[in-house]
Structure formats: C-alpha cells, structure tokens
Design an enzyme around this catalytic site. Structure first.
Site, PDB file in Angstrom:
ATOM      1  N   ASN A 140     -18.260  -9.352  32.405  1.00 44.44           N
ATOM      2  CA  ASN A 140     -17.003  -9.603  33.143  1.00 44.44           C
ATOM      3  C   ASN A 140     -16.400 -10.671  31.319  1.00 44.44           C
ATOM      4  OD1 ASN A 140     -18.317 -12.559  32.505  1.00 44.44           O
ATOM      5  ND2 ASN A 140     -19.295 -12.651  33.682  1.00 44.44           N
ATOM      6  N   ASP A 171     -28.895 -15.545  43.000  1.00 43.35           N
ATOM      7  CA  ASP A 171     -28.076 -16.840  41.816  1.00 43.35           C
ATOM      8  C   ASP A 171     -29.390 -18.220  41.459  1.00 43.35           C
ATOM      9  OD1 ASP A 171     -27.307 -19.372  41.770  1.00 43.35           O
ATOM     10  OD2 ASP A 171     -25.585 -19.036  43.464  1.00 43.35           O
TER      11      ASP A 171
END
Ligand code: CTP
Length: 409
Positions: A210, A306
């Site tokens: 990203n 996570d």
C-alpha cells in the site's frame, strides 16, 4: 538528553560583536544533524554579512518583515510554524528589551511572538549593561514567558572589561539547544512502534502492498525517543533512514512484523501500531515468477494476523494505541476499533487526496473511552510529539491509578 537530529532550528542573530561566532554556531548545529535557517536583525548585518550565514546554513538569510519576495517564499508565520526551536544568539540588550515588551516591529521579534516552538536566548553584552536593573527586569519578564536563557558566561569582554555578559561558546549552545528537545515524559519506559506498509509476496518479484510512506510511524518513534523512552521500531519496507536513537528492525510481511512485535512486546510499556499492515495476503506464494499463460488469473487471499489486537490481548498488555485511516465517519469507525480490539486509544486520521500517506502534514482525532481530543493539521513531526505527550500523560494517569482501575473490561 535530547538530540538536534532532524530538528529545524531558527537562529536569530542580533547586533553584537559575538555575532562573529554565529557562523560557527550554524555549522556546529548542522554537524549535529539540525536544519538551520537564519534571521538577522539590521544591526546584526553590521557585524557579519548575510552572505556568510547563507553560505554556512545553505539557505538565504531572512531579514525583513513584510518583504514581498520573502513573504511569497516563507513568510513570518510560515517561519514561526517551521521552527522546532528558536535560538537567538547573540541576543543584545536591546533585543531582550524588545522581547520583554512583546514587540513585533521586525522579523525576528515577530517570529518570536508568533511561534509555538520553544524560544531560547543567548545574551551577549557588556557586563554593566547585563547588570543594569533594566536588563535584569527584562530578563525576569521573558523568563516568565517561558523563554529559556542560555548563559551568559563570565570573562574578559571585547570592550576590555571583565564580568558576566559573554555569549556562551557555540559548542555549549549546541548542547543546551539539544536539551530543549528532551521532555523526559517517557523516561524509563520502553515504547514499541510499528511503521510503514507491509509487502505480501505473490511470487518472487510481485507483491501486495500500500501507499504508506512510514513517515508518521518514524516520527512517532523519534518523538518517543525524544521524550526519553527506549524505542524499538518494527518497520515494513520504507525509503526512510533509521531514526536516530531508535532500534529499528526491518521486516517485510505482516507475519514477520507480527513475529518481531511479539519478540519485544513483553518488554514494552506502550505499543503504538502505526503500520498500514496488509489485512490479506496471498494464500500461497508462487516459488517461481508467474507467467502470463492464462487469460484470467485468480489470487486467493487469506487474513493476516491482527498485530494490534494480539498485543492488546496480552496479559499484562502494554498501553496499546492503534491508528485508523478513514475517509469518513472518523470518530465512529475509530470508536468501533477501540472497542473491538480492546485498545486504550485510537489515533484516527482522515485520508484523502491531499492528506494522509505520502503527505508531510496530517491531523489526528484521539479517540478514547473518556472522550475525544483533536490535534489540528501540522507537520507529522509535530503531530507525533503532541500524540506522545498525550499518550505519556494517559499512561502515567493509568499507572498511578489503584490496581483495580487498571483491569480491562
Ligand atoms: N493493524 C495490525 N495488524 C493488522 C491490521 C492492522 O496491527 N493485520 C493495526 C494497524 O497498525 C492500525 C490498526 O490496526 O493501528 C488499523 O486497524 P484496521 O482495523 O486494520 O484498519 P482498517 O484495515 O483500515 O480497518 P477496516 O477493517 O475498517 O477497513
């Protein structure tokens, strides 16, 4: 002890014979890692030329308030905002008087009024002028306004007299200026920070990633180091240099970041997850470069661990701060993350065309159970310091509370 590395120091030079030392001061500040810009008063130019200070600072010297060309470039308000600290060296008796009165009739006095950065002065004058009650009452007034006074030293003076009023040597001024950046708010604590993007390999040459630059996470790590913490930064791939005084560990994928974080989480008092961690990775990584033999190619993705939620679930857990990049409903989304991941604080930032990932500026909305605090748009370095100040205060409050109040729901 603070460090001037990557700090923006605005040096004000006023009229006095010690101005000849300002060139050496600029050089030493730059050698110590600071970026320096210089403002000269008109009487300073009688003692040393702007060209000299331009050459040693690497930037044009600012001299005039409301000069059309200068204001079109970096005007007085931009200069005031740009600075991480303002140092006036030498500071003449006249300048101290003007600072005490809050004058705004030349560029340097105006910038001193307009800045939120710490202001320090290094007085330099004849010993009679220094001892004069008028100068001493001006000093008392500026001290009350939180201006730091560096020196002066005692000794023989250019005028032939002996006494207090000599400007401190440049090397001493560099040390004192560095200490302006040491807040001590996180002394004795360990802070673990993640930053940057992750790279999830599809094959040996391709991957999913990203647009995170890592700037915010690196700024947070530096601000924590500046506040006295031992800092461990776990960074995804970025183009940034390792921050000074921070132990930087480079990783590539979300899994590697997760593993590196958990190797250090037990020693962390505070965890700040700034990284833009990939939520999904290819379920399989091809060992060889994928050839375009098929008309259509489907990539199967699976969830990554996570990291933030896994740290918050540790017992005991560090004070855990998450980041949330959102395009809308900032507070609502941030509050959902706060509750779902059982965090202490979520720093939410708006991402859009001109804010967020690659930009140097940003704003943050700090969302906690107790309420919301807004940190307005400012350079990421300053924003990071404001965040660290807030986190340090919350950490101290939480850890001085009775033990039963520390338990999580
Ligand atoms: N984070 C993490 N590990 C992941 C994913 C995210 O530690 N695998 C952390 C980030 O560092 C950041 C926060 O979680 O502190 C972002 O939360 P997340 O829920 O991942 O944000 P988005 O993906 O933007 O949320 P959404 O699911 O709402 O799109």
């Amino acid at each position: 002890m603070g460090s001037p590395v990557n700090k923006r120091i605005l040096l004000g030079v006023t009229g006095g014979i010690a101005a000849y030392k300002s060139a050496d001061l600029v050089r030493r500040l730059r050698d110590a890692g600071a970026e320096v810009r210089v403002i000269m008063t008109s009487s300073a130019t009688e003692f040393i030329t702007p060209l000299t200070l331009q050459a040693v600072s690497g930037h044009p010297v600012y001299r005039h308030l409301l000069d059309t060309d200068a204001e079109a470039g970096m005007g007085h308000i931009e200069l005031a905002r740009w600075a991480d600290a303002v140092l006036v060296a030498p500071a003449s008796a006249n300048f101290l008087a003007r600072l005490a009165q809050g004058r705004a009739d030349d560029l340097l006095s105006t910038v001193c009024l307009a800045t939120e950065a710490p202001v320090a002065v290094a007085p330099a004058m004849n010993q009679q002028m220094w001892n004069n009650p008028a100068t001493q009452s001006n000093l008392a007034a500026i001290k009350k306004n939180a201006v730091r006074i560096f020196g002066p030293a005692e000794g023989s003076q250019a005028c032939g007299e002996v006494g207090p009023g000599r400007m401190l040597e440049p090397v001493e001024l560099v040390t004192l200026t560095s200490e302006l950046f040491a807040t001590g708010e996180l002394d004795g604590l360990t802070v673990l920070v993640t930053a940057g993007p992750t790279w999830e390999a599809i094959d040996p040459v391709r991957g999913l990633t990203n647009r995170s630059s890592g700037k915010m996470g690196y700024a947070v790590a530096e601000a924590a180091a500046e506040a006295g913490a031992k800092v461990i930064l776990i960074s995804g791939p970025t183009a940034l240099a390792d921050p000074a005084r921070v132990r930087t560990i480079r990783v590539t994928s979300a899994q590697e970041m997760h593993d590196a974080v958990h190797r250090h989480a037990a020693e962390a008092n505070i965890f700040i997850g700034v990284a833009a961690v990939a939520d999904y990775r290819p379920a399989r990584t091809a060992e060889r470069k994928i050839k375009k033999t098929e008309a259509r190619l489907t990539l199967e993705l699976e969830r990554t661990p996570d990291i933030l939620a896994s740290v918050a679930a540790l017992r005991p857990a560090p004070f855990t701060v998450g980041f949330a990049a959102e395009t809308e409903n900032l507070e609502q989304h941030a509050r959902a993350k706060l509750e779902n991941k059982k965090l202490d604080l979520v720093a939410a930032n708006r991402v859009g065309a001109d804010l967020g990932f690659a930009s140097d500026d940003n704003s943050l909305l700090l969302v906690e159970r107790e309420g919301v605090t807004e940190l307005p748009v400012q350079p990421k370095t300053k924003l990071a310091r404001a965040l660290i100040r807030h986190v340090a205060a919350r950490y101290r409050a939480k850890n001085s509370a009775p033990v039963h109040a520390l338990r999580r729901p």
